[in-house]
Structure formats: structure tokens, C-alpha cells
Enzyme design. Structure first.
Site, mmCIF file in Angstrom:
data_model
loop_
_atom_site.group_PDB
_atom_site.id
_atom_site.type_symbol
_atom_site.label_atom_id
_atom_site.label_comp_id
_atom_site.label_asym_id
_atom_site.label_seq_id
_atom_site.Cartn_x
_atom_site.Cartn_y
_atom_site.Cartn_z
ATOM 1 N N ILE A 12 48.584 6.587 46.931
ATOM 2 C CA ILE A 12 48.479 5.179 47.371
ATOM 3 C C ILE A 12 49.844 4.533 47.567
ATOM 4 O O ILE A 12 49.979 3.583 48.341
ATOM 5 C CB ILE A 12 47.607 4.373 46.369
ATOM 6 C CG1 ILE A 12 47.205 3.016 46.977
ATOM 7 C CG2 ILE A 12 48.326 4.179 45.025
ATOM 8 C CD1 ILE A 12 46.123 2.294 46.225
ATOM 9 N N SER A 137 47.388 18.400 58.301
ATOM 10 C CA SER A 137 48.609 18.134 59.070
ATOM 11 C C SER A 137 48.733 19.045 60.282
ATOM 12 O O SER A 137 48.372 20.234 60.238
ATOM 13 C CB SER A 137 49.812 18.377 58.152
ATOM 14 O OG SER A 137 50.998 18.459 58.902
ATOM 15 N N GLU A 139 51.354 20.322 61.067
ATOM 16 C CA GLU A 139 52.253 21.408 60.644
ATOM 17 C C GLU A 139 51.471 22.710 60.447
ATOM 18 O O GLU A 139 52.050 23.792 60.471
ATOM 19 C CB GLU A 139 52.969 21.035 59.346
ATOM 20 C CG GLU A 139 54.124 20.077 59.522
ATOM 21 C CD GLU A 139 55.314 20.703 60.260
ATOM 22 O OE1 GLU A 139 55.831 21.708 59.787
ATOM 23 O OE2 GLU A 139 55.704 20.163 61.310
ATOM 24 N N TYR A 161 54.922 24.027 52.581
ATOM 25 C CA TYR A 161 54.077 22.833 52.724
ATOM 26 C C TYR A 161 52.866 23.134 53.599
ATOM 27 O O TYR A 161 51.715 22.847 53.224
ATOM 28 C CB TYR A 161 54.921 21.699 53.334
ATOM 29 C CG TYR A 161 54.114 20.522 53.832
ATOM 30 C CD1 TYR A 161 53.621 19.566 52.942
ATOM 31 C CD2 TYR A 161 53.841 20.351 55.192
ATOM 32 C CE1 TYR A 161 52.883 18.474 53.401
ATOM 33 C CE2 TYR A 161 53.113 19.270 55.654
ATOM 34 C CZ TYR A 161 52.634 18.336 54.764
ATOM 35 O OH TYR A 161 51.907 17.267 55.217
HETATM 36 P P1 NAP Z 1 54.344 10.036 51.694
HETATM 37 O O1 NAP Z 1 54.818 8.713 52.207
HETATM 38 O O2 NAP Z 1 55.316 11.109 51.367
HETATM 39 O O3 NAP Z 1 53.451 9.725 50.395
HETATM 40 C C1 NAP Z 1 53.017 10.750 49.551
HETATM 41 C C2 NAP Z 1 52.253 10.159 48.388
HETATM 42 O O4 NAP Z 1 51.860 11.220 47.513
HETATM 43 C C3 NAP Z 1 53.087 9.178 47.520
HETATM 44 O O5 NAP Z 1 52.229 8.163 47.061
HETATM 45 C C4 NAP Z 1 53.522 10.071 46.366
HETATM 46 O O6 NAP Z 1 53.783 9.352 45.177
HETATM 47 C C5 NAP Z 1 52.255 10.906 46.194
HETATM 48 N N1 NAP Z 1 52.471 12.120 45.427
HETATM 49 C C6 NAP Z 1 53.452 13.041 45.569
HETATM 50 N N2 NAP Z 1 53.315 14.031 44.660
HETATM 51 C C7 NAP Z 1 52.210 13.717 43.933
HETATM 52 C C8 NAP Z 1 51.561 14.319 42.839
HETATM 53 N N3 NAP Z 1 51.992 15.461 42.296
HETATM 54 N N4 NAP Z 1 50.467 13.718 42.320
HETATM 55 C C9 NAP Z 1 50.002 12.553 42.851
HETATM 56 N N5 NAP Z 1 50.582 11.930 43.878
HETATM 57 C C10 NAP Z 1 51.673 12.505 44.419
HETATM 58 O O7 NAP Z 1 53.287 10.683 52.718
HETATM 59 P P2 NAP Z 1 52.495 9.988 53.933
HETATM 60 O O8 NAP Z 1 53.348 10.052 55.141
HETATM 61 O O9 NAP Z 1 51.915 8.713 53.489
HETATM 62 O O10 NAP Z 1 51.343 11.061 54.165
HETATM 63 C C11 NAP Z 1 50.096 10.968 53.465
HETATM 64 C C12 NAP Z 1 49.440 12.339 53.440
HETATM 65 O O11 NAP Z 1 49.213 12.783 54.774
HETATM 66 C C13 NAP Z 1 50.237 13.434 52.770
HETATM 67 O O12 NAP Z 1 49.340 14.324 52.164
HETATM 68 C C14 NAP Z 1 50.939 14.132 53.923
HETATM 69 O O13 NAP Z 1 51.235 15.460 53.574
HETATM 70 C C15 NAP Z 1 49.880 14.025 54.988
HETATM 71 N N6 NAP Z 1 50.324 13.978 56.369
HETATM 72 C C16 NAP Z 1 51.291 13.092 56.758
HETATM 73 C C17 NAP Z 1 51.638 13.001 58.093
HETATM 74 C C18 NAP Z 1 52.659 12.003 58.578
HETATM 75 O O14 NAP Z 1 53.145 12.173 59.712
HETATM 76 N N7 NAP Z 1 52.964 10.974 57.819
HETATM 77 C C19 NAP Z 1 50.991 13.828 59.039
HETATM 78 C C20 NAP Z 1 50.004 14.701 58.595
HETATM 79 C C21 NAP Z 1 49.665 14.758 57.269
HETATM 80 P P3 NAP Z 1 55.269 8.755 44.848
HETATM 81 O O15 NAP Z 1 55.351 7.466 45.617
HETATM 82 O O16 NAP Z 1 55.228 8.594 43.378
HETATM 83 O O17 NAP Z 1 56.251 9.788 45.326
HETATM 84 O O1 F7E Z 2 61.037 16.369 60.992
HETATM 85 C C1 F7E Z 2 63.919 17.690 62.813
HETATM 86 C C2 F7E Z 2 63.170 18.634 61.907
HETATM 87 O O2 F7E Z 2 60.944 15.707 58.605
HETATM 88 C C3 F7E Z 2 60.737 16.300 62.376
HETATM 89 C C4 F7E Z 2 55.753 15.105 57.549
HETATM 90 O O3 F7E Z 2 55.146 13.836 57.476
HETATM 91 O O4 F7E Z 2 55.073 15.351 59.834
HETATM 92 C C5 F7E Z 2 56.197 15.369 58.982
HETATM 93 O O5 F7E Z 2 56.846 16.625 59.036
HETATM 94 C C6 F7E Z 2 61.666 17.206 63.138
HETATM 95 C C7 F7E Z 2 61.812 18.630 62.588
HETATM 96 O O6 F7E Z 2 58.862 15.613 60.060
HETATM 97 C C8 F7E Z 2 66.555 16.139 60.877
HETATM 98 O O7 F7E Z 2 63.802 19.906 61.867
HETATM 99 C C9 F7E Z 2 66.382 17.146 62.774
HETATM 100 O O8 F7E Z 2 61.784 19.530 63.643
HETATM 101 O O9 F7E Z 2 60.600 13.949 60.389
HETATM 102 P P1 F7E Z 2 60.421 15.336 59.935
HETATM 103 P P2 F7E Z 2 57.999 16.960 60.083
HETATM 104 O O10 F7E Z 2 58.729 18.115 59.551
HETATM 105 O O11 F7E Z 2 57.441 17.078 61.452
HETATM 106 C C10 F7E Z 2 54.073 16.343 59.524
HETATM 107 C C11 F7E Z 2 52.938 16.160 60.495
HETATM 108 C C12 F7E Z 2 53.673 16.348 58.102
HETATM 109 O O12 F7E Z 2 52.541 16.686 57.766
HETATM 110 C C13 F7E Z 2 54.748 16.166 57.095
HETATM 111 O O13 F7E Z 2 54.196 15.748 55.846
HETATM 112 O O14 F7E Z 2 62.980 16.638 63.075
HETATM 113 N N1 F7E Z 2 65.132 17.113 62.221
HETATM 114 N N2 F7E Z 2 67.262 16.565 61.965
HETATM 115 C C14 F7E Z 2 65.214 16.474 61.045
HETATM 116 N N3 F7E Z 2 64.260 16.184 60.139
HETATM 117 C C15 F7E Z 2 64.653 15.509 59.027
HETATM 118 N N4 F7E Z 2 63.706 15.181 58.112
HETATM 119 N N5 F7E Z 2 65.974 15.158 58.811
HETATM 120 C C16 F7E Z 2 66.960 15.455 59.701
HETATM 121 O O15 F7E Z 2 68.119 15.124 59.485
#
Ligand code: NAP
Ligand code: F7E
Length: 356
Positions: A12, A137, A139, A161
Site C-alpha cells: 500500500i 508484469s 517483464e 524479479y
Molecule cells: P513499488 O512502488 O516499488 O512498491 C512496492 C510496495 O511493496 C511498497 O509498498 C513496498 O513497501 C512493498 N514491499 C516490498 N517488499 C515487501 C515485503 N517483503 N513485504 C510486504 N511489502 C513489501 O511498486 P509499484 O510500482 O507500486 O508496483 C506495484 C506492484 O506491481 C509490484 O508488485 C510490482 O512488482 C508490480 N508491477 C509494477 C509495474 C510498474 O510499472 N510500476 C509494472 C508491472 C508490475 P515499502 O514502501 O516498505 O518499501
Molecule cells: O528500467 C533502462 C533499464 O528500472 C527501464 C518496474 O516497475 O517496470 C519496471 O521495470 C529501462 C531498462 O524499469 C537506467 O536498463 C537505463 O531497460 O525504469 P526501469 P523496468 O526494468 O522496465 C516493470 C514492468 C516492472 O514490473 C518493474 O517492477 O531503463 N535504464 N538507465 C535504467 N533504468 C534504471 N532504473 N536506472 C538507470 O539509470
């Protein structure tokens, strides 16, 4: 479904958890969230919607717990008696998952299994249906086999991941088929917002743009600029999660915009929005490279559009600009287009705490 609208959210305090909480509260839900005990407050994203639980107006309640602690998850489920569970908690940083693979897999894969097991027992014992959403995801598609990626595209995960997310995805389907759980997988492509974690590439860029304008940052160090992502707006995406749980039947859905852009294109729009050229500021640092990269993601959201009636409301260019504007406003700087504060997490007056 029962008329009792009680939702439980793991994660949350994250980007999605905060937007989903706002959305569910607006829909009249009582919202319960699991937070981790930390030595400093980690509830910035939900402080603005938190009301002291002593107040009769309180509709948001927090519980200490962790996805690695199954006993506590079960206890919270028994206490809260939710009709919907959104499993958003995760160590969600792909690059970090290469550094901490065991912990990532424990929270992401085993965490999902622990909740599914708890729901299975609870539902079998009480006969009360609990609808379950698993945060999958894009990913999971990893080294893409098909373009664009849809629900039937095979997975090829490229990080600890995403391997863990694939496990959680299949366990969710397995529990749906084995125990008749109403369990859905959302396969969400990247979604961003002013509340995006500061170490994901989009927010790292928009935050740097604002600091460069302020004069407090000179360079922005990034890794691979060639990868392409399908980026949408987080507020739109949490609505799709809820829509999945309101259907007659549980199912799995891709949620995406259907467009893909290079990181260089994100840089172009972000820097030119403040009349700067990113080539003058961006430098390469190999520490941001990943042992294995996901080069191209582009989703096909046709099923979500047709079955859920979901569609994205914000274009790529609008998304980049709204994030840059929010980071400028964070630093009390004017925005190029005169837009005002978009986000309400910045005026921190409240601390959402449980035991104080
Ligand atoms: P986020 O901002 O990184 O938030 C992750 C949440 O999980 C935070 O509340 C964190 O708590 C909590 N958490 C981490 N480790 C935990 C544990 N061991 N037990 C309980 N809670 C834990 O992620 P988000 O971007 O909101 O994404 C939400 C979900 O969608 C995640 O599962 C992510 O992998 C997935 N997802 C994200 C994206 C995207 O583009 N954002 C896309 C596809 C899927 P703290 O605040 O204490 O760290
Ligand atoms: O990277 C490149 C990096 O970390 C995007 C998570 O929410 O979305 C997220 O995962 C791209 C990659 O997101 C930097 O190599 C370059 O190709 O913003 P990112 P992600 O890896 O796509 C998916 C859907 C999830 O599920 C995940 O939880 O950007 N990149 N330079 C970089 N990335 C980061 N973080 N930092 C750099 O400096």
C-alpha cells in the site's frame, strides 16, 4: 459478491498501492493495507488520505506485516475479512533483483504463494469468497517472442524479479483452477507517475531535469538508453486492477498503451519541455546496466479494452510532461506550461502510523 466492501492491499505504501487506495476509498471501500515497520516513516504516498483510526470517519487502516511472514498474513486476513485482496507488495526493482535474488524471490514468488494459501484456507473454512488480484508484469515476457505481447504470448523472463513474477502468475492460475478461487493476473506494462520510485528510469530523469533547472545537479548518469518500453499512467492502471475483480469470471489481462518508446525519446521530451538538450547533461555509467536486458516491450491491450472497457487516458508526451512538472513543483519552480500541483502527496502534515 457480498455488499461489504472491504479491501486488503499489500504494497500500500508503493506507487500503485497509494493510487489504488485513493480509488477504492472513492468507491466507498474500507481499505486495509499492510506496511513494513521501518525506522523512519515510509508512508509519504498515503499520508494525505490517512485519518486517525480513533475517528469515526476513518476508512483506511494499516497493519504491520511482511510478505515473507506467512503467519502474520494469515492473522491479518482473519482480522480484516476482506472481500478483495490486491497483492501489490514486491521488491520491484529489476536491477536490484540481480543483487538480492533470494530476497526478491521470497517476497515476490513465495509472498504470492503465502497469500494464496491463506485465502484458500480462509475461503474453504468460512465459505466466504475472497477475490484476489496478482500484480504481474510485462517483464515476464522478457526476451520477446511475439510483438506486440498479449495474454497468450509465451514468457521468457530475464531477471530474478521476472522469474519470480512468472512463478506467482502460474500459482495464481493454479489456485484458480484447483480451489475455485476468484484469482486474476494483471500483466501490467510499465506505468509511471509523479509518485514513481526515484530509482526507476522515468522518475530518475524527471527528477534530474528539475534539479538541473534548479542548478543543484550537473549530470545525469544512466545505463542502456536503447531499450524500449510501453509506458502508461499509474492512475489509469490501478483502475484496471479493480475492474478485473468486478467481472463475472476471473481471468488474466494485459494492461498497456500499445505504444513503445526508447529511453532517448523520454529524454527528448523531458529535457526539451524545459528548453534543454539532454545530450549536454546525460553521461553513461555501466553500474546501471543489467546482466540481462529486456530490449523491447509493447503490449496489446485489446482484451482489457473489450472485456473490461478499460483504456488509457494519458498519452506518452502528456505523461512525461506531467512528471517533469510535478518534479519542478516539488522544488518550488515554475512549470513551463503554468500547470499547478498535480499530486497531493507532497504536503506532508500527517504521518500514517499504527503504533505511536
Ligand atoms: P513499488 O512502488 O516499488 O512498491 C512496492 C510496495 O511493496 C511498497 O509498498 C513496498 O513497501 C512493498 N514491499 C516490498 N517488499 C515487501 C515485503 N517483503 N513485504 C510486504 N511489502 C513489501 O511498486 P509499484 O510500482 O507500486 O508496483 C506495484 C506492484 O506491481 C509490484 O508488485 C510490482 O512488482 C508490480 N508491477 C509494477 C509495474 C510498474 O510499472 N510500476 C509494472 C508491472 C508490475 P515499502 O514502501 O516498505 O518499501
Ligand atoms: O528500467 C533502462 C533499464 O528500472 C527501464 C518496474 O516497475 O517496470 C519496471 O521495470 C529501462 C531498462 O524499469 C537506467 O536498463 C537505463 O531497460 O525504469 P526501469 P523496468 O526494468 O522496465 C516493470 C514492468 C516492472 O514490473 C518493474 O517492477 O531503463 N535504464 N538507465 C535504467 N533504468 C534504471 N532504473 N536506472 C538507470 O539509470
Amino acid at each position: 459478491m457480498s455488499g461489504r466492501k472491504v479491501a486488503l492491499i499489500t504494497g500500500i505504501t508503493g506507487q500503485d498501492g497509494s493510487y489504488l487506495s485513493e480509488f477504492l476509498l472513492d468507491q466507498g471501500y474500507e481499505v486495509h493495507g499492510i506496511i513494513r515497520r521501518t525506522s523512519t516513516f515510509n508512508t509519504d504516498r498515503i499520508d494525505h488520505i490517512y485519518i486517525d483510526p480513533h475517528s469515526p470517519d476513518a476508512k483506511l487502516f494499516l497493519h504491520y506485516g511482511d510478505l515473507t511472514d506467512g503467519t502474520t498474513l494469515r492473522r491479518i486476513l482473519e482480522e480484516v475479512k476482506p472481500v478483495e485482496i490486491y497483492n501489490l507488495g514486491a521488491q520491484s526493482h529489476v536491477r536490484v533483483s540481480f543483487d538480492s535474488p533470494e530476497y526478491t524471490v521470497d517476497s515476490v514468488a513465495m509472498g504470492a504463494l503465502r497469500i494464496l494459501e491463506a485465502v484458500r484456507d480462509y475461503q474453504q473454512r468460512t465459505g466466504i469468497e475472497v477475490r484476489f488480484y496478482q500484480a504481474g508484469s510485462s517483464e515476464m515476457f522478457g526476451k520477446v517472442i511475439e510483438v506486440p505481447q498479449k495474454e497468450t504470448t509465451p514468457f521468457y523472463p530475464r531477471s530474478p524479479y521476472s522469474c519470480a513474477k512468472v512463478y506467482a502468475h502460474w500459482q495464481t492460475i493454479n489456485y484458480r483452477e484447483s480451489y475455485d478461487l476468484f484469482a486474476c493476473n494483471g500483466i501490467l506494462f510499465n506505468h509511471e507517475s509523479p509518485r514513481r520510485g526515484e530509482t526507476f528510469v522515468t522518475r530518475k530523469i524527471t527528477r534530474a531535469v528539475a534539479r538541473i533547472v534548479e542548478g543543484t545537479q550537473k549530470k545525469l548518469y544512466l545505463g542502456n538508453l536503447d531499450s524500449k518500453r510501453d509506458w502508461g499512467y499509474a492512475k489509469d492502471y490501478v483502475k484496471a486492477m479493480w475492474m478485473m475483480l468486478q467481472q463475472e469470471q476471473p481471468d488474466d489481462y494485459v494492461v498497456a498503451t500499445g505504444e513503445t518508446y526508447e529511453i532517448k525519446e523520454f529524454l527528448d521530451i523531458a529535457f526539451s519541455h524545459v528548453n534543454l538538450d539532454w545530450h549536454d547533461y546525460v553521461a553513461f555509467d555501466p553500474r546501471y546496466l543489467r546482466p540481462a536486458e529486456v530490449d523491447l516491450l509493447i503490449g496489446d491491450p485489446t482484451k482489457a479494452k473489450q472485456k473490461l472497457g478499460w483504456s488509457p487516458s494519458v498519452t506518452f508526451e502528456e505523461l512525461v510532461k506531467l512528471m517533469v512538472n510535478a518534479d519542478l513543483i516539488n522544488l518550488n519552480l515554475p512549470t513551463p506550461d503554468g500547470s499547478q500541483r498535480e499530486d497531493n502527496t507532497l504536503n506532508r502534515r500527517n504521518f500514517a502510523t499504527i503504533v505511536d
